[in-house]
Design a protein around this motif. Structure first.
Motif, PDB file in Angstrom:
ATOM      1  N   PHE A 103       1.073  -0.811   0.269  1.00 59.19           N
ATOM      2  CA  PHE A 103       0.108   0.000  -0.464  1.00 59.19           C
ATOM      3  C   PHE A 103       1.262   1.110   0.389  1.00 59.19           C
ATOM      4  O   PHE A 103       0.106   2.449  -0.371  1.00 59.19           O
ATOM      5  N   TYR A 104       1.679   1.199   0.749  1.00 58.53           N
ATOM      6  CA  TYR A 104       3.097   2.270   0.385  1.00 58.53           C
ATOM      7  C   TYR A 104       3.701   2.579  -0.418  1.00 58.53           C
ATOM      8  O   TYR A 104       3.760   3.541  -1.242  1.00 58.53           O
ATOM      9  N   ASN A 105       3.586   2.031  -1.083  1.00 59.05           N
ATOM     10  CA  ASN A 105       3.678   1.891  -3.138  1.00 59.05           C
ATOM     11  C   ASN A 105       3.092   2.264  -3.794  1.00 59.05           C
ATOM     12  O   ASN A 105       3.570   3.360  -4.737  1.00 59.05           O
ATOM     13  N   LEU A 106       1.848   1.735  -3.776  1.00 59.20           N
ATOM     14  CA  LEU A 106       1.170   2.233  -4.312  1.00 59.20           C
ATOM     15  C   LEU A 106       0.531   3.791  -4.315  1.00 59.20           C
ATOM     16  O   LEU A 106       0.544   4.487  -5.053  1.00 59.20           O
ATOM     17  N   TRP A 107       0.617   3.796  -3.306  1.00 60.36           N
ATOM     18  CA  TRP A 107       0.173   5.676  -2.517  1.00 60.36           C
ATOM     19  C   TRP A 107       1.585   6.402  -3.006  1.00 60.36           C
ATOM     20  O   TRP A 107       1.958   7.440  -3.886  1.00 60.36           O
ATOM     21  N   GLY A 114       3.382   9.776  -9.800  1.00 64.21           N
ATOM     22  CA  GLY A 114       2.499  10.869 -10.031  1.00 64.21           C
ATOM     23  C   GLY A 114       1.400   9.903 -11.598  1.00 64.21           C
ATOM     24  O   GLY A 114       1.382   9.377 -13.148  1.00 64.21           O
ATOM     25  N   PHE A 115       1.402   8.155 -11.001  1.00 62.03           N
ATOM     26  CA  PHE A 115       0.783   7.391 -12.090  1.00 62.03           C
ATOM     27  C   PHE A 115       1.716   7.125 -12.632  1.00 62.03           C
ATOM     28  O   PHE A 115       1.888   6.198 -14.239  1.00 62.03           O
ATOM     29  N   ALA A 129       7.593   2.736  -8.358  1.00 59.87           N
ATOM     30  CA  ALA A 129       6.833   2.750  -7.084  1.00 59.87           C
ATOM     31  C   ALA A 129       5.191   1.552  -7.398  1.00 59.87           C
ATOM     32  O   ALA A 129       5.744   0.233  -6.255  1.00 59.87           O
ATOM     33  N   ILE A 130       5.390   1.033  -8.016  1.00 66.22           N
ATOM     34  CA  ILE A 130       4.754  -0.115  -8.887  1.00 66.22           C
ATOM     35  C   ILE A 130       4.834  -1.214  -8.903  1.00 66.22           C
ATOM     36  O   ILE A 130       4.936  -2.215  -8.762  1.00 66.22           O
ATOM     37  N   ILE A 131       5.943  -0.991  -9.698  1.00 64.95           N
ATOM     38  CA  ILE A 131       7.173  -2.288  -9.206  1.00 64.95           C
ATOM     39  C   ILE A 131       7.699  -3.495  -8.337  1.00 64.95           C
ATOM     40  O   ILE A 131       7.714  -3.718  -7.729  1.00 64.95           O
ATOM     41  N   TYR A 132       7.827  -2.433  -7.108  1.00 66.41           N
ATOM     42  CA  TYR A 132       7.951  -2.416  -6.015  1.00 66.41           C
ATOM     43  C   TYR A 132       6.824  -2.983  -4.961  1.00 66.41           C
ATOM     44  O   TYR A 132       6.856  -3.793  -4.248  1.00 66.41           O
ATOM     45  N   ALA A 133       5.495  -2.203  -5.365  1.00 61.20           N
ATOM     46  CA  ALA A 133       4.662  -3.035  -4.925  1.00 61.20           C
ATOM     47  C   ALA A 133       3.862  -4.514  -5.179  1.00 61.20           C
ATOM     48  O   ALA A 133       3.906  -4.954  -4.738  1.00 61.20           O
ATOM     49  N   LEU A 134       4.619  -4.601  -6.383  1.00 59.49           N
ATOM     50  CA  LEU A 134       4.374  -5.967  -7.021  1.00 59.49           C
ATOM     51  C   LEU A 134       5.333  -7.137  -5.649  1.00 59.49           C
ATOM     52  O   LEU A 134       5.017  -8.160  -6.098  1.00 59.49           O
ATOM     53  N   VAL A 135       6.706  -6.555  -6.168  1.00 55.89           N
ATOM     54  CA  VAL A 135       7.825  -7.296  -5.213  1.00 55.89           C
ATOM     55  C   VAL A 135       7.137  -7.560  -4.180  1.00 55.89           C
ATOM     56  O   VAL A 135       6.896  -9.140  -3.952  1.00 55.89           O
ATOM     57  N   PHE A 136       6.456  -6.995  -3.034  1.00 56.85           N
ATOM     58  CA  PHE A 136       6.099  -7.145  -1.561  1.00 56.85           C
ATOM     59  C   PHE A 136       4.795  -7.842  -1.828  1.00 56.85           C
ATOM     60  O   PHE A 136       4.361  -8.715  -0.699  1.00 56.85           O
TER      61      PHE A 136
END
Length: 306
Positions: A103-107, A114-115, A129-136
């Motif tokens: 959730f932090y990386n999605l934020w 900026g999406f 950040a989206i790939i960081y979220a996916l690795v989590f």
């Protein structure tokens, strides 16, 4: 002492390596240049050219951060990054912090990143950040937090359904990347993405990137652009399909991601504000794609024999 399978150990090793990447990122964020960049992000300038709802969200988020205090928010993110790194490396308080990481990386993706946009001429990916979220998500799916953990044994077990979901999400991310590579601007200007990584680089990195630029110009920049678009399309397709082809698409994906990271991203450097490579707060983007592939490798290559 609990006995762990080779697959559990492989998952844990990737998790710990990911934690060290977070630790390095955190060290980079201690630079005043990072906080200066972070403060500038919330001017909401990134929403220019975006759809109306994105502009509304961006300006609202900027006002919230301004109300809290951008400098305070920047320090909160640094502290949170330390906690995430320690949790990944030690296994302490996982999976709680793995969910926090998602959730932090999605934020971060929807604010600082900026999406990943705006998706105007020249955009080629959905952001960092989206790939960081996916690795989590892979960390959660592999459930490796009991192996090599300071917290003791909790008997976490792999979730095949969750791993398949993570694989499909990863495939969709590659499909999104591939979509931008097929755009005419990229196909006709692919070599410029390597050229713009040159300023400020150490001599050896500049020489390395220049070597590939020379080869690409000899082969033909348009042909290189088609190759990149085709490669990403194939990676996306076989990630989405899954099955036996994962065994060979994983090394292909790792090699391709490493190639992009070391050329267009200039090895994630220079770590200077205003540089044309990464923004000085992370090691890069496509090297994090490698971690996702490594989780898939642990899942596929170390699968227990029935």
């Amino acid at each position: 002492m609990a006995e762990y399978s080779p697959q559990q150990r492989a998952f844990a090793a990737v998790r710990i390596l990911f934690g060290f990447a977070w630790l390095i990122n955190t060290a980079l964020q201690l630079s005043p240049a990072y906080r200066a960049h972070f403060l500038g992000t919330f001017s909401a300038d990134w929403v220019s050219g975006q759809p109306a709802w994105v502009m509304t969200y961006g300006h609202w988020m900027a006002s919230v951060v301004t109300g809290i205090g951008p400098n305070l928010v920047a320090w909160i993110t640094i502290v949170l990054d330390v906690l995430l790194a320690v949790s990944l490396i030690s296994g302490l308080f996982l999976p709680f912090f793995a969910y926090v990481g998602v959730f932090y990386n999605l934020w971060l993706w929807s604010t600082v990143g900026g999406f990943g946009g705006p998706y105007t001429q020249g955009a080629t990916d959905p952001g960092t950040a989206i790939i960081y979220a996916l690795v989590f998500v892979f960390v959660i799916s592999s459930r490796s937090w009991d192996c090599w953990s300071l917290a003791g044994t909790r008997h976490g077990r792999l979730s095949p359904a969750a791993m398949h979901t993570a694989r499909i999400l990863f495939g969709l991310l590659w499909a999104f990347d591939a979509f931008w590579k097929w755009q005419p601007f990229f196909l006709h200007n692919a070599v410029t993405y390597l050229q713009q990584a040159l300023p400020g680089e150490p001599a050896w990195i500049a020489a390395y990137i220049t070597f590939f630029i020379t080869i690409i110009n000899a082969v033909g920049p348009f042909l290189f652009g088609v190759f990149a678009a085709l490669a990403e399309s194939v990676i996306a397709l076989f990630l989405l399909i899954g099955g036996k082809q994962l065994r060979w698409i994983i090394p292909v994906g790792i090699a391709y991601s490493f190639g992009v990271w070391t050329t267009a991203e200039g090895w994630g450097a220079p770590y200077l504000p205003g540089s044309t490579a990464n923004k000085g707060d992370v090691l890069g983007t496509t090297n994090i794609y490698i971690f996702a592939f490594l989780f898939l490798a642990a899942w596929v290559y170390f699968r227990p024999h029935k």
